[in-house]
Design an enzyme around this catalytic site. Structure first.
Site, short mmCIF file in Angstrom:
data_model
loop_
_atom_site.label_atom_id
_atom_site.label_comp_id
_atom_site.label_asym_id
_atom_site.label_seq_id
_atom_site.Cartn_x
_atom_site.Cartn_y
_atom_site.Cartn_z
N HIS A 43 0.84 -1.20 0.00
CA HIS A 43 0.00 0.00 0.00
C HIS A 43 0.88 1.24 0.00
O HIS A 43 0.76 2.11 0.87
CB HIS A 43 -0.96 0.02 1.19
N ASP B 243 -8.97 -11.26 0.40
CA ASP B 243 -8.04 -10.73 1.41
C ASP B 243 -8.31 -11.26 2.80
O ASP B 243 -7.43 -11.20 3.67
CB ASP B 243 -8.11 -9.20 1.42
N HIS C 167 -11.36 -9.40 -6.25
CA HIS C 167 -11.02 -8.06 -5.74
C HIS C 167 -10.20 -7.36 -6.82
O HIS C 167 -9.25 -7.93 -7.35
CB HIS C 167 -10.25 -8.20 -4.44
N HIS D 250 -3.35 -13.66 -0.27
CA HIS D 250 -1.96 -13.44 0.15
C HIS D 250 -1.59 -14.49 1.19
O HIS D 250 -2.39 -14.84 2.06
CB HIS D 250 -1.77 -12.06 0.77
N TYR E 74 -1.89 -8.50 10.02
CA TYR E 74 -2.71 -8.24 8.84
C TYR E 74 -4.10 -7.78 9.26
O TYR E 74 -4.64 -6.80 8.75
CB TYR E 74 -2.78 -9.53 8.02
N GLU F 274 -8.30 -4.57 -6.63
CA GLU F 274 -7.08 -3.86 -6.26
C GLU F 274 -5.90 -4.44 -7.05
O GLU F 274 -5.86 -5.63 -7.34
CB GLU F 274 -6.84 -4.01 -4.75
N HIS G 272 -11.74 -5.76 2.13
CA HIS G 272 -11.72 -4.45 2.75
C HIS G 272 -12.02 -3.31 1.76
O HIS G 272 -11.83 -2.13 2.09
CB HIS G 272 -10.38 -4.19 3.46
N ASP H 251 -2.91 -5.37 -6.74
CA ASP H 251 -2.08 -6.52 -6.36
C ASP H 251 -2.78 -7.83 -6.71
O ASP H 251 -2.13 -8.89 -6.73
CB ASP H 251 -1.73 -6.48 -4.88
#
Length: 410
Positions: free
Chosen positions: A23, A164, A79, A225, A192, A81, A145, A83
């Site tokens: 991030h 996540d 998701h 992850h 996390y 995002e 999230h 990554d």
């Protein structure tokens, strides 16, 4: 690199051993991370998520070793995002018409990131996709999230691709929870949760309750992850329920920044006083200008109380304390008590500034704090020690009152 999870499902992600921040510079990743992507070969072939953009070409070259890209029937984006979706743009150059299954917010997010109008299929909780021996069930996980987040459950193999949730930033070729170092795994998991998911704890509880209400057997949890949970996989679900419920341990954490060691000396004296009253508590001290901020925030998450100190500078507080107070406010920690302290030379506003920041973060400040003029002498250090004792006594008294009240309610 790839490895088979079972006869149908292959991990086709990327382990990033060198990653040290995430991030941007907001989250420290001492143990690296992984970007987990999964290929299901059933009657229909499904790719779940991709990897971070810097690894796009490597990812697609490795994916081609597992399957002809044109044989991929569906892509699922749990998701958007980057990554998770970073290699999608490169992949879609080769298979541009492949349907992409994601939430309504996922479509908006992917369009916002990549400005492409791919073949999107909107899904919501309860929607299914039959692919052969497995039926995929989609479960929206809004704000866990991001607004677009969802999970995918493979009904047949009984595997939850949890996005996540239940993950960690943790690189390991061992890949499974029963093979890795258990202390490392726990620490990276709670870090996390504390740094990423804490603001959404109420939603975590509701979503877990919703998923459990489906009564779906879970033989494995495959997050986006870190490692895969195969040995008693719901143990991490139980941890999340615990962490989401205003979690704390018998711990008090003191965080501070100091100019000429005066505030440091105060912190040590206050801690000494607390320890005399609460000898069984874990008391931890961190100079936040020197300590890793995410590790410190993890300790705050674990604590019943946090004391924050700073020297006064330019009618304000030192920058690393200001920064971590802003992060504490954003994380919205629950069920924490707090107090402020600091040293000063003439104006002395740091104590009040810190207390106001803590209150803005909805943390209960249980007394007026303490400030010391100049470098504390023996008398001033004794005053700090006494202050620590009084803080501990008040904290202990409040706990007893809370416990009695809860017992009466029961």
């Amino acid at each position: 690199m790839s490895f088979k999870i079972n006869d149908k499902i292959t991990w086709v992600g990327k382990i990033d051993w060198e990653l040290r921040t995430f991030h941007g510079e907001e989250y420290s990743t001492h143990k690296g991370s992984s970007y987990n992507s999964y290929l299901i070969k059933d009657e229909k072939n499904v790719l779940i998520d991709t990897v971070w953009k810097p690894f796009s070409k490597e990812y697609i070259n490795n994916l081609k070793k597992e399957i002809h890209l044109e044989d991929i029937d569906y892509i699922i984006v749990n998701h958007a995002e980057v990554d998770h979706s970073g290699a999608l743009e490169e992949l879609m150059k080769e298979i541009p018409d492949t349907p992409i299954y994601c939430t309504k917010n996922g479509i908006q997010s992917l369009k916002g990131h990549y400005h492409k109008d791919w073949n999107f299929i909107e899904v919501k909780t309860g929607d299914t996709l039959d692919i052969g021996a497995n039926q995929l069930v989609f479960i929206e996980a809004r704000m866990l999230h991001w607004p677009d987040s969802m999970m995918t459950y493979a009904k047949g193999d009984n595997i939850l691709f949890s996005n996540d949730a239940f993950g960690q930033h943790y690189a390991s070729y061992l890949m499974y929870n029963d093979l890795v170092d258990q202390d490392e795994l726990y620490q990276e998991s709670i870090k996390y949760y504390a740094n990423i998911l804490t603001p959404f704890s109420a939603l975590v509880t509701k979503k877990i309750e919703e998923v459990l209400s489906f009564e779906l057997p879970i033989h494995m949890i495959c997050p986006s992850h870190g490692i895969i949970w195969r040995d008693n996989p719901t143990q991490i679900v139980e941890r999340y329920i615990e962490w989401a419920n205003d979690y704390s341990e018998q711990q008090i954490t003191l965080i501070y920044e100091t100019m000429w060691d005066a505030t440091k000396k105060m912190a040590e004296a206050i801690a000494e006083g607390i320890k005399e009253i609460l000898p069984h508590y874990n008391i931890k001290l961190y100079n936040v200008a020197k300590a890793d901020k995410n590790d410190v925030l993890t300790e705050v998450f674990k604590s019943e109380a946090v004391l924050v100190g700073s020297s006064t500078i330019n009618n304000g507080i030192l920058s690393s304390v200001a920064s971590i107070l802003e992060m504490i406010k954003g994380l919205q920690f629950k069920n924490k008590k707090a107090a402020a302290f600091g040293s000063y030379g003439w104006s002395g506003q740091s104590k009040e500034i810190i207390a106001n920041h803590l209150k803005e973060g909805k943390i209960e400040v249980i007394n007026d704090g303490i400030k010391i003029l100049w470098n504390p002498d023996e008398n001033a250090l004794e005053e700090c020690k006494v202050y620590g004792k009084e803080f501990a006594k008040k904290l202990n008294k409040q706990k007893m009152v809370t416990r009695v009240t809860e017992e009466k309610i029961k």
